[in-house]
Enzyme design. Structure first.
Site, PDB file in Angstrom:
ATOM      1  N   ASP A  58       0.791  -1.142  -0.039  1.00  0.00           N
ATOM      2  CA  ASP A  58       0.037  -0.067   0.024  1.00  0.00           C
ATOM      3  C   ASP A  58       0.799   1.370   0.015  1.00  0.00           C
ATOM      4  O   ASP A  58       2.011   1.216   0.789  1.00  0.00           O
ATOM      5  CB  ASP A  58      -0.892   0.192   1.116  1.00  0.00           C
ATOM      6  CG  ASP A  58      -2.059   1.088   1.134  1.00  0.00           C
ATOM      7  OD1 ASP A  58      -1.821   2.044   1.568  1.00  0.00           O
ATOM      8  OD2 ASP A  58      -2.995   0.804   0.658  1.00  0.00           O
ATOM      9  N   GLU A  90      -4.673   2.558  -4.366  1.00  0.00           N
ATOM     10  CA  GLU A  90      -3.172   2.439  -4.121  1.00  0.00           C
ATOM     11  C   GLU A  90      -2.866   1.077  -3.544  1.00  0.00           C
ATOM     12  O   GLU A  90      -1.516   0.959  -3.374  1.00  0.00           O
ATOM     13  CB  GLU A  90      -2.885   3.691  -3.400  1.00  0.00           C
ATOM     14  CG  GLU A  90      -2.997   3.401  -2.038  1.00  0.00           C
ATOM     15  CD  GLU A  90      -4.456   4.064  -1.524  1.00  0.00           C
ATOM     16  OE1 GLU A  90      -4.545   4.601  -0.511  1.00  0.00           O
ATOM     17  OE2 GLU A  90      -5.165   4.134  -2.306  1.00  0.00           O
TER      18      GLU A  90
END
Length: 638
Positions: free
Chosen positions: A508, A551
């Site tokens: 992430d 993301e």
């Protein structure tokens, strides 16, 4: 009258009778041959047109399915203008410019996107049949709906709508994806059949609603013929047929043939007035009459001379021989006319856009049209009399022989079978995919099989492209969540079956929202694309990378235990820290947090492994980010 004169008279009468009967038989045979050729032309015309319509609609069906899959992956049709979906429709429209447009309709019946305009002024189409047919609870998601011609609310022009139902993963109705077909394109397909003047081709929905006709007529699209014999009695009894001296639609009785689409709700019909077919024969009929009159007069004159002038017997015999020679010349002329008719039939076959190959019961090629020559690279002389096996790879020969043997066992005329996708072999040795539709006829122990062949290489390429697009994340080019999950399940199953190590990394981007807020969403997109490239470059051949959403990325590391997962994670952290991402003259630096988990023996698939790696990711985030957190296999489940 002398006895020998009577013998001559009887002989002359017999000759006249034989001569007239033979002329009558020739005229009758020529008439029947003209009708048979017309009936064959009608039969072939409707079959070829029905197959072309099936193939074209199947192509459009796959395009709509691909668009529907894209909507399914997004989970909904946006309530506001969606540039991404508009671009998808626009690209599909560019590939198929013969269509008027592609468009999406929300579950409320309001049009959401169209390939021809952006943004789109909202248009309510909830009352249209192509929406109603797909929006009901009993609608079939895998069924293409072909609607009746309507006037478009966007352009004011007639269109033929095609539509597919779109559902999400939970089978909830999201809306309809549709395409607008130009009725002129259908008319063009009818014209391309190249039927002679006087022949009429028509396409209808099975409800009797007109779709296209050739020659074109003003009321073609408004035409409703459900009251005609074709829809009232013929279609309920038989899906296809051909006949003479009967009314098919609203024309005078004549020759006709019809067939129904093997996949869609379409009926193709072809008719021709018997008088039109017999126009050439009637022109020749005068010649038969003249021959009959001339022959009778000549023979009668010979009889008169034979009875009254026996002394001129030799001259009479010479005149009779001359008359016979004239008859032979006329028979020869008729034979040449028949040959010219056969040549015209071959010309018709050679004008077909699809390859046509005819084989006998021994699989030997007896006909090979020009389109087939272009398709396989052989000339007619090179293939005539040779086995059909030369046009296919060796491994398919046995399957084809079984197919021909089964077809040889039937008798009579059989319509074309449903198209089969097989592999063809070109003269230069390369293989290519083809679609083959076979029709057979058998009589008296001899069978012939007619194959209509089309090269589908381009269609296969488009299918592969659509499949790749459905599995790929549109922004980064890596696997999307659905494709990554499926591939991970396969690798996990293999690792568990062979007791091999496997690890999962969940990655992430740290403070990604700040990148979007400060530099804008284009910068955020650039960061995600750059991160995908960095992760992909750092992986081994057997590792799998995918974007889970936003993301967040994930990597499956095959043959990797806890130590290998830790090394791989630390290596990725260093690569990202050292990276400089240039965007519009600005250098962006990012860090990532990584959660890792090692597959446990007997673990229940990807979901359990991901859950542990995700918990590890949160520990990495809570511990200050820019680091790796590993949940070992022996740790208790939180």
């Amino acid at each position: 009258m002398q006895p020998h004169a009577w013998r001559w008279l009887v002989l002359v009468v017999m000759v006249l009778a034989v001569f007239d009967v033979r002329l009558y038989m020739m005229a009758s045979e020529a008439r029947q041959a003209a009708l048979d050729r017309a009936q064959y032309t009608l039969h072939v015309g409707v079959d070829v047109l029905a197959q072309r319509l099936d193939q074209q609609l199947t192509t459009y069906d796959r395009l709509l399915s691909g668009i529907g899959e894209a909507v399914r992956l997004r989970g909904r049709i946006s309530d506001t203008p969606d540039l991404t979906m508009h671009r998808l429709l626009l690209r599909r429209h560019a590939i198929n410019p013969e269509l008027r447009s592609f468009f999406l309709v929300r579950e409320t019946g309001v049009m959401a996107e169209v390939s021809t305009a952006y943004p789109l002024k909202e248009v309510d189409v909830s009352g249209r049949d192509y929406f109603l047919a797909q929006s009901g609870s009993g609608a079939d998601e895998d069924r293409l709906f072909v609607g009746q011609p309507i006037v478009s609310k966007l352009t004011g022009q007639y269109i033929v709508p095609l539509s597919r139902r779109v559902e999400n993963e939970g089978s909830r109705f999201l809306g309809v994806v549709a395409a607008a077909v130009d009725p002129g394109m259908l008319t063009k397909m009818l014209a391309e059949q190249g039927l002679p003047d006087g022949y009429v081709l028509s396409v209808f929905l099975q409800s009797g609603q007109g779709m296209a006709c050739y020659p074109a007529r003003v009321d073609c699209l408004q035409r409703k013929v459900d009251h005609t014999p074709l829809f009232r009695s013929l279609l309920p009894a038989e899906a296809r047929g051909q006949f003479a001296h009967q009314t098919l639609l609203d024309e005078t009785p004549g020759l006709a043939a019809y067939t129904t689409s093997s996949r869609y709700r379409l009926v193709v019909a072809a008719t021709v007035d018997e008088k039109t077919v017999l126009v050439p024969w009637r022109r020749d009929l005068g010649n038969y009459v003249l021959i009959a009159i001339a022959g009778n007069l000549i023979v009668a004159g010979l009889a008169w001379f034979a009875v009254n002038q026996v002394q001129r017997r030799r001259l009479a015999l010479l005149q009779l021989a001359h008359a016979n020679q004239e008859l032979e010349d006329r028979v020869l002329q008729r034979t040449q006319q028949l040959k010219r008719s056969e040549d015209r039939a071959r010309t018709f076959m050679n004008t077909a856009r699809d390859g046509v190959v005819v084989i006998d019961s021994n699989s030997c090629i007896v006909e090979f049209n020009r389109a087939a020559e272009n398709l396989f690279g052989y000339s007619l002389k090179e293939v005539l009399g040779r086995k059909i096996d030369m046009l296919m790879p060796q491994q398919f020969g046995a399957e084809h022989r079984d197919y021909v043997q089964a077809a040889n066992g039937a008798t009579g005329v059989r319509s074309g079978s449903r198209g089969r996708e097989v592999t063809g072999l070109h003269k230069d040795g390369h293989e290519f995919p083809i679609d083959v539709t076979v029709g057979s006829s058998g009589e008296g122990g001899q069978s012939f099989h007619v194959g209509i062949i089309r090269d589908i290489s381009e269609r296969k390429r488009l299918e592969r492209e659509l499949q790749q697009q459905a599995a790929t994340d549109g922004l980064t080019g890596v696997l999307n969540r659905r494709a990554f999950t499926a591939k991970s399940e396969e690798l996990i199953a293999v690792a568990l079956r062979h007791d091999r190590p496997l690890s999962l990394l969940v990655i992430d981007v740290d403070h990604f929202k700040k990148v979007n807020d400060v530099h804008g969403h284009p910068a955020g997109d650039a960061v995600l694309r750059a991160l995908a490239r960095m992760l992909g470059a750092a992986l081994r051949t057997g590792d799998v990378l995918g974007r889970l959403g936003g993301e967040e990325f994930a990597i499956v590391l095959s043959e990797t235990d806890e130590a290998g997962a830790r090394d791989a994670g630390e290596r990725l952290l260093q690569v990202v820290r050292a990276a400089r991402i240039d965007h519009e003259g600005t250098a962006l630096h990012i860090t990532v947090s990584i959660g890792a988990a090692v597959l446990r023996a007997g673990e229940d698939g990807f979901a359990a492994l991901f859950s542990r790696a995700d918990r590890a990711l949160y520990r990495a985030k809570n511990s200050g980010r820019d680091r790796l957190a590993l949940e070992r296999a022996e740790d208790a489940v939180a």
